[in-house]
Every structure is written in structure tokens, then in C-alpha cells.
Design a protein around this motif. Structure first.
Motif, PDB file in Angstrom:
ATOM      1  N   ASN A  78       0.834  -1.189   0.000  1.00  0.00           N
ATOM      2  CA  ASN A  78       0.000   0.000   0.000  1.00  0.00           C
ATOM      3  C   ASN A  78       0.872   1.245   0.000  1.00  0.00           C
ATOM      4  N   ARG A  79       0.254   2.371  -0.280  1.00  0.00           N
ATOM      5  CA  ARG A  79       0.996   3.625  -0.453  1.00  0.00           C
ATOM      6  C   ARG A  79       0.358   4.716   0.401  1.00  0.00           C
ATOM      7  N   ALA A  80       1.229   5.561   0.966  1.00  0.00           N
ATOM      8  CA  ALA A  80       0.743   6.696   1.753  1.00  0.00           C
ATOM      9  C   ALA A  80       1.507   7.944   1.336  1.00  0.00           C
ATOM     10  N   ASP A  81       0.785   8.914   0.757  1.00  0.00           N
ATOM     11  CA  ASP A  81       1.343  10.218   0.420  1.00  0.00           C
ATOM     12  C   ASP A  81       0.816  11.235   1.431  1.00  0.00           C
ATOM     13  N   PHE A 124      10.962   1.262  13.545  1.00  0.00           N
ATOM     14  CA  PHE A 124       9.802   1.623  12.753  1.00  0.00           C
ATOM     15  C   PHE A 124       9.590   0.705  11.536  1.00  0.00           C
ATOM     16  N   TYR A 125       8.347   0.719  11.058  1.00  0.00           N
ATOM     17  CA  TYR A 125       7.954  -0.006   9.857  1.00  0.00           C
ATOM     18  C   TYR A 125       6.888   0.850   9.196  1.00  0.00           C
ATOM     19  N   LEU A 126       7.172   1.359   7.988  1.00  0.00           N
ATOM     20  CA  LEU A 126       6.341   2.402   7.407  1.00  0.00           C
ATOM     21  C   LEU A 126       6.123   2.186   5.912  1.00  0.00           C
ATOM     22  N   GLU A 127       5.012   2.733   5.424  1.00  0.00           N
ATOM     23  CA  GLU A 127       4.718   2.685   3.998  1.00  0.00           C
ATOM     24  C   GLU A 127       5.496   3.769   3.256  1.00  0.00           C
ATOM     25  N   TYR A 128       5.679   3.555   1.955  1.00  0.00           N
ATOM     26  CA  TYR A 128       6.368   4.526   1.109  1.00  0.00           C
ATOM     27  C   TYR A 128       5.365   5.445   0.409  1.00  0.00           C
ATOM     28  N   GLY A 129       5.879   6.634   0.046  1.00  0.00           N
ATOM     29  CA  GLY A 129       5.080   7.593  -0.702  1.00  0.00           C
ATOM     30  C   GLY A 129       5.859   8.878  -0.874  1.00  0.00           C
ATOM     31  N   ASP A 130       5.196   9.910  -1.323  1.00  0.00           N
ATOM     32  CA  ASP A 130       5.782  11.243  -1.452  1.00  0.00           C
ATOM     33  C   ASP A 130       5.251  12.111  -0.316  1.00  0.00           C
ATOM     34  N   ILE A 151      -3.507  12.820   4.400  1.00  0.00           N
ATOM     35  CA  ILE A 151      -2.941  11.537   3.999  1.00  0.00           C
ATOM     36  C   ILE A 151      -3.755  10.989   2.834  1.00  0.00           C
ATOM     37  N   LEU A 152      -3.108  10.835   1.694  1.00  0.00           N
ATOM     38  CA  LEU A 152      -3.741  10.167   0.558  1.00  0.00           C
ATOM     39  C   LEU A 152      -3.306   8.710   0.615  1.00  0.00           C
ATOM     40  N   TYR A 153      -4.245   7.838   0.957  1.00  0.00           N
ATOM     41  CA  TYR A 153      -3.925   6.432   1.183  1.00  0.00           C
ATOM     42  C   TYR A 153      -4.465   5.593   0.040  1.00  0.00           C
ATOM     43  N   THR A 191       7.983  30.562   6.570  1.00  0.00           N
ATOM     44  CA  THR A 191       7.503  29.212   6.284  1.00  0.00           C
ATOM     45  C   THR A 191       8.483  28.512   5.350  1.00  0.00           C
ATOM     46  N   TRP A 192       9.058  27.431   5.837  1.00  0.00           N
ATOM     47  CA  TRP A 192      10.001  26.619   5.064  1.00  0.00           C
ATOM     48  C   TRP A 192       9.235  25.461   4.432  1.00  0.00           C
ATOM     49  N   ARG A 193       9.387  25.290   3.115  1.00  0.00           N
ATOM     50  CA  ARG A 193       8.624  24.281   2.380  1.00  0.00           C
ATOM     51  C   ARG A 193       9.576  23.213   1.818  1.00  0.00           C
ATOM     52  N   TYR A 194       9.232  21.960   2.106  1.00  0.00           N
ATOM     53  CA  TYR A 194      10.074  20.834   1.691  1.00  0.00           C
ATOM     54  C   TYR A 194       9.239  19.787   0.958  1.00  0.00           C
ATOM     55  N   LYS A 195       9.951  19.018   0.133  1.00  0.00           N
ATOM     56  CA  LYS A 195       9.321  17.879  -0.547  1.00  0.00           C
ATOM     57  C   LYS A 195      10.342  16.775  -0.716  1.00  0.00           C
ATOM     58  N   ILE A 196       9.894  15.536  -0.526  1.00  0.00           N
ATOM     59  CA  ILE A 196      10.757  14.376  -0.723  1.00  0.00           C
ATOM     60  C   ILE A 196       9.904  13.253  -1.304  1.00  0.00           C
ATOM     61  N   GLN A 197      10.482  12.481  -2.218  1.00  0.00           N
ATOM     62  CA  GLN A 197       9.747  11.425  -2.913  1.00  0.00           C
ATOM     63  C   GLN A 197      10.290  10.049  -2.536  1.00  0.00           C
TER      64      GLN A 197
END
Length: 663
Positions: A69-72, A238-244, A92-94, A309-315
Motif C-alpha cells: 500500500n501507499r501513503a502520500d 519503525f515499519y512504514l509505507e512509502y510515498g511522497d 494523507i492520501l492512502y 515558512t520553510w517548504r520541503y518535498k521528498i519522494q
């Protein structure tokens, strides 16, 4: 693909003998030695608990119908330095790629571990140690929760149980691609000491905040267990789903905020001069100061009022973390990656961290380890690698790590290298840290030895455990009957045993597999293939075992049994040497023994009076029927010495019986 022998120089010893192999003939086995060895148990035919299937192949690679599954996430947050709190809204877009319709979701709400009534407070804090919490908060305070699906919004029923929150859906989320958006508004108080994972520290120029486990994150739903809902207790990770993940942090304008991923608006965050230096650092092989110690509190950002406001993005990530302070010195440099790709190394630290071999060398170290692992394992996938100095002794997150502000020299290299080594295990290869610490901590410890040997011509190269005069004490510690076996859940491992169980022993296991069992070429091919197969996916221990066997070309059940599922020891001994018809010129029969339960291949060095030396290599299969093994060597003069494992590649329980000396 050509596999290069990149592990050269790490506990590998080459035999420089006049003769590398003697012609020998097996004449006997099963001579009745007294030992603890049971070949039927060591070489039992049944090992894997289940066959391969369409989700996970028997060969160790993802099957044709593998899914996850994916979590953005999109997060908008504000740091309140007066109350030491974070307030945020996360969307969260799941995506449910599983074959199951889901009636409910599970979230990880890890800040609840700092509540006085949490399970961690009862089980970890009460016992003390590194992961004990030193203050209590109210944890995650959820203000509102809304679900949007197919254009309709509603407020779901939800229930929080310690560090897990269950959200019930009005209708099941469809299998094979069903999507919904879950929006949560929440806040939490930042603990001063957050179990050495996060926290805040006051310096002469202001507070340093290291923020992690800071937003509700989707629990993993997988083909192995369904929902993975082990609580967060502190020692287990931890154990986590991948996403952007896109996120913003609004903070006082005189603070620097560094975080996972790419800063999208540097011109808005820095002064024009600082922005120019930031851009220059991206293109420089040498460290460039973006904000100096002398400027803190006097010029540049320090003079700004209001908020920024600091804006970040990671994929392709499983998490994000960030740090913020008006006390940061900030510097950076370019990271050169294979294929002409570029990334950036950043370091943020207080003036207290500057000194001889201090944090002003951090960016050099970040650049060095990232470039090494990218060349030899898998290319670093993130635009920036940031090292933050603060209260946390050492903790890793995608694209950012927290290391002790006190570290310097060898210690600073060691913690920086280790935490960024976690980029590969488990940020890229997403194993379940909550259950299998040896698959991330141990694998990472193993590769750390490689990078340490390479960085700055071996400036911080580690001494081989096998060369250490105290190796006997190491063996007694690593293989102690009182130790926890590798296949022990991290929260179950005794705190005193964690260093061996999670870090040291699995690293030694991989060295043994490479140096003694498979050899460098087969090991390197299999290890790289494991990383490539499971990059941004969720392997189990069985996927690792199967990959190493299928690519390496060996049935290794006996090896995994001894190293992973038991605390078996290896004790190889020379039992006797006899000349045929009592004449040295007629050759000799040598009998060796395996006195403990762990079998391993055997290397025997035979030295004659005339100076001739022979190396005999015996495969592990010699121990399949018995704990004793007899073989003949061709000799012409008296044997002066017979030594098992002459280059000390095996961690033998009792080396005093490894050598027979002629009289």
C-alpha cells in the motif's frame, strides 16, 4: 552487470603461501569424538516455513503479484517556541493496493509514547537506559479528523490505543487501488529528551529542536501479517509505507529549519547573501559556509522579525524529520553520485560543536559516506543529506540524521557514517525494524566497516575484530548462552544485549558469509541483488535468506540456523596426526573435530620440517555426517605444525585446540 569486489580490505586476509592446495584423500569419518555437535540438527532438510507464492517468490524476489500500500502526505505545521509545541494539519492520501477491502485503518501516533500512562512508560522508562523518557507530555492531541472518498466527506469514528489509532470507515476501502484522503488536525508538546530519537536542547544562542515521529503515519498493511500494530516502546524502531511527502514548517524568522528532502523556497527563507551561499554550496566539492558562527545573533537571518515558512518535498520515502534553531551554523557541499547525478550535503550545528575535528568537518564526512555507498551499493535517492547536531546521540531518518553535538573526530565520523548508512537499511530496503533489528542495524554496521576503510585514505578505519588481541573476549560475548538470538524482537532484547544482537553479531555474520562461506564475488553479487530487488519495498528475513541462497548458489540453512535462530558456537580442533606406517615420507592422516554445534568450512595449514607448507580447504559438507573428519596429506618430512583457520577468519570459541605441534 559486472560485480566489482568492493569489500576488499574488510576482514579479508589473503593466503601468501608457497603452496595453496595439497592433494588429499578422504580416508575416514565418524571416528567417535565427544562433542556437542549434532549434524542432523545442523543440516536438517526443512528450513523455510512456507513455499514461495505469487507475492513473494521462492527465489527471494518480489513475486509477479507482489503489492504494498501507499501513503502520500501533505503537512502544514507551526513551531511554537514559547510553548515548545508543534501544531499541524496532515492530509494523507492512502492507496489500498492489497487484494483485501479494508473496513478500518490503523495509524501510528508515536507521540503518545511520552504520556505517563503509555506502555513505553511502564516497560521502557521504568527500566531506565537510553530509550527511557525523562518527562511526560499529553502525546498526540487530535483536534479533528475528516475522511474524503469519492467526493464525500465525513467524520469517522476513531479510537486511540497507546501509540496506535484505529479509524473506522463508513464503507470498506476497495481493494486493488481504492483511495481516500484522511485529514487530521493535531498538536503535541516537544519532549526535552525524546527517547534519544528526537527532542530539544538549549544552547548559548537558543534552543535546538530535532523533530521526528511528529505526524500520524499509516501503519503497514502487508501480505505477511495484515495490519502491523506493534506499539512503539522506544527500543524497537519503525515499519512504514512509502510515498511522497510535502510539508511546511512555520517558525520564527530568525531560525533555520532543515529537513528531509529538497527546500523548495530558499529565496524566501534566507537573506539574499545566505541564499547565494546556499546555491554555491550545491556546486562546491569543498564545504561552503552558509551561515557562520560570527553571524549568529548579529547579522543575516538573526535580524529577521516575524515568521518564515520553510517548504520541503521528498519522494519515495517512508518518513520525514526536521530540525530548527536560531543557533545553527550551516554549511554544505555538493555530493557526486554515479551517472553524473548530484545531491547536497548539509550540516547544522551550534557554536559549541566547533573545535578540533569538530562539526566543521561534518559536511566532509556526509559527502564521503554518501558517495561511497552510492558507488558500491545503490545510488542515494534524495536531493539533500543533512546532519543535525543536538541532544540526540544518533538517529536516522530519510535524508536527515540527528547526531550528538558533542561528537568529534573518530566519534563524529562513526555516528555520521552509521546514521547515513541507514539510508540503505532501512530507508531504501524497507525491512520491519519493529521486529528485525538485525536486518537494518546489523547490515548497516557491516557496511560501515567498508566506508570507514575508504574515507580519507582510512583515517578512521576500524581494526579488524579478528586481529584484536581481545578477540577471545569478543567471541565469549557474542556467542554467550545468555545472549539474545538475532531473531528476537528488539523490544524483547535485553538492553545490555542489544549491541551484540542488533549490531555486532549480524555484522560478523555477514563477514563470515562473505569471507569464509560464499567468497567475495558471490556474496557481493547476492548482496547487491538483495538491495536492488527490495529497494522501496518490504522484505522479510526469508526474502533475504532466499536471495542470498539463490544468487549465491548455496543452500545456507545450516548457516542461518546457527547465526540467526540460535547462539551456536564454532569450535574446530585438531585431534590427531599420524604418519602412514609411522613414516613421514609415506604421508599422514589428520583428524579434525567440530566440538560445538555450529559447522563452518575448514582451512588447514600444514607445515613440514623441510619448510614446505600446504593449505587444505575443506567444505562445510565434511560435517554432514559426523563431528569428526579424517583426511590424508602427502608429506615427505616430519610435520611440525597443523593449524586450523591460520588466518583467523572464524570466530572460534576455543583457539587453544586449533593447533597441533609435532614433537
Amino acid at each position: 552487470m559486472v560485480i566489482l569486489p568492493f569489500f576488499i580490505g574488510v576482514n579479508v586476509y589473503y593466503m601468501k603461501k608457497s603452496s595453496l592446495l595439497a592433494i588429499f584423500t578422504v580416508v575416514s569419518a565418524a571416528v567417535g569424538a565427544q562433542s556437542n555437535y549434532n549434524p542432523a540438527e545442523a543440516f536438517a532438510p526443512l528450513f523455510y516455513p512456507s513455499a514461495g507464492n505469487e507475492y513473494r517468490s521462492a527465489s527471494g524476489e518480489p513475486g509477479p503479484r507482489y503489492w504494498q500500500n501507499r501513503a502520500d502526505y501533505n503537512i502544514v505545521s507551526t513551531l511554537d517556541t514559547a510553548g515548545h509545541t508543534v501544531a499541524a494539519k496532515v492530509e494523507i492520501l492512502y492507496t489500498n493496493n492489497s487484494p483485501d477491502a479494508l473496513k478500518f485503518l490503523w495509524l501510528q501516533t508515536d507521540q503518545n509514547t511520552y504520556r505517563k500512562d503509555s506502555r513505553a512508560s511502564a516497560t521502557t522508562t521504568a527500566s531506565g537506559g537510553r530509550w527511557a523518557n525523562t518527562m511526560f507530555t499529553e502525546g498526540d492531541v487530535i483536534r479533528s479528523m475528516v475522511i474524503e472518498e469519492n467526493g464525500k466527506k465525513y467524520t469517522p469514528e476513531y479510537m486511540t490505543s497507546d501509540t496506535r489509532t484505529q479509524v473506522w470507515l463508513s464503507s470498506p476501502l476497495k481493494a486493488a487501488g481504492g483511495k481516500l484522503k484522511l485529514t487530521i488536525e493535531y498538536s503535541f508538546e516537544i519532549p526535552e529528551y525524546g527517547s534519544d530519537r528526537m527532542g530539544r536542547m538549549n544552547t548559548r544562542n537558543g534552543w535546538i529542536y530535532e523533530i521526528a515521529q511528529w505526524f500520524p503515519r499509516m501503519a503497514v498493511y502487508d501480505d505477511i501479517q495484515g495490519w502491523n500494530v506493534l506499539p512503539y516502546l522506544g527500543q524497537g524502531e519503525f515499519y512504514l509505507e512509502y510515498g511522497d511527502i510535502s510539508y511546511s514548517v512555520t517558525a520564527p524568522a530568525n531560525m533555520i529549519v532543515v529537513g528531509s528532502g529538497e527546500l523548495l523556497n530558499p529565496a524566501e527563507c534566507f537573506t539574499p547573501e545566505e541564499a547565494r551561499r546556499y546555491a554555491a554550496a550545491k556546486l562546491s566539492d569543498k564545504t561552503v559556509l552558509i551561515r557562520s558562527a560570527e553571524e549568529i545573533g548579529k547579522s543575516g537571518m538573526s535580524n529577521r522579525k516575524g515568521t518564515t515558512t520553510w517548504r520541503y518535498k521528498i519522494q519515495d520515502t517512508r518518513d520525514v524529520a526536521w530540525g530548527a534553531s536560531n543557533a545553527f551554523v550551516l554549511d554544505g557541499a555538493q555530493i557526486d553520485l554515479p551517472g553524473g547525478k548530484k545531491s547536497m550535503a548539509l550540516s547544522a550545528y551550534p557554536v559549541e560543536s566547533i573545535g578540533a575535528d569538530g562539526w566543521q568537518r561534518s559536511t566532509e564526512m556526509v559527502k564521503g559516506c554518501i558517495e561511497f555507498y552510492s558507488k558500491h551499493l545503490f545510488v542515494f535517492p534524495y536531493p539533500v543529506a543533512t546532519n543535525v547536531a543536538g541532544i540526540v546521540g544518533g538517529m536516522e531518518y530519510p535524508g536527515i540524521v540527528f547526531c550528538s553535538y558533542k561528537s568529534k573526530g573518530k566519534d563524529l565520523w562513526g555516528v555520521t557514517d552509521h546514521e547515513f548508512g541507514h539510508t540503505w537499511f532501512p530507508m531504501i530496503v524497507g525491512s520491519n525494524e519493529r521486529k528485525y533489528a538485525w536486518m537494518d542495524e546489523g547490515f548497516n554496521t557491516f557496511i560501515n566497516g567498508l566506508s570507514s576503510a575508504a574515507f580519507n585514505n582510512g583515517e578512521f578505519k576500524k581494526q579488524s575484530y579478528f586481529d584484536d588481541p581481545a578477540v577471545g573476549e569478543t567471541v565469549k560475548s557474542v556467542f554467550s548462552d545468555k545472549g539474545d538470538v538475532l531473531m528476537t524482537a528488539p523490544d524483547v532484547v535485553q538492553q545490555a544485549n542489544l549491541g551484540n544482537t542488533a549490531y555486532f553479531k549480524p555484522s560478523l555474520m555477514l563477514q563470515a558469509l562473505r569471507n569464509v562461506v560464499l567468497g567475495e564475488k558471490r556474496f557481493d553479487a547476492a548482496f547487491r541483488e538483495y538491495i536492488n530487488r527490495w529497494a522501496f519495498r518490504h522484505p522479510t528475513p526469508w526474502d533475504f535468506f532466499r536471495t542470498m541462497e539463490n544468487v549465491g548458489g548455496e543452500d545456507l540453512a545450516w548457516f542461518w540456523r546457527g547465526w540467526v535462530f540460535n547462539n551456536w558456537k564454532t569450535d574446530q580442533a585438531v585431534r590427531s596426526v599420524k604418519y602412514n606406517n609411522s613414516v613421514p615420507a609415506n604421508g599422514a592422516q589428520i583428524i579434525i573435530e567440530n566440538l560445538q554445534q555450529m559447522p563452518m568450512p575448514v582451512t588447514v595449514l600444514v607445515k613440514e620440517r623441510n619448510g614446505k607448507e600446504q593449505i587444505i580447504q575443506l567444505p562445510v559438507e565434511i560435517w554432514q555426517r559426523s563431528g569428526t573428519y579424517a583426511f590424508e596429506v602427502a608429506t615427505t618430512t616430519q610435520i611440525m605444525e597443523v593449524t586450523i583457520d591460520p588466518d583467523k577468519k572464524i570466530l572460534d570459541w576455543d583457539r587453544s585446540n586449533n593447533t597441533w605441534t609435532g614433537r
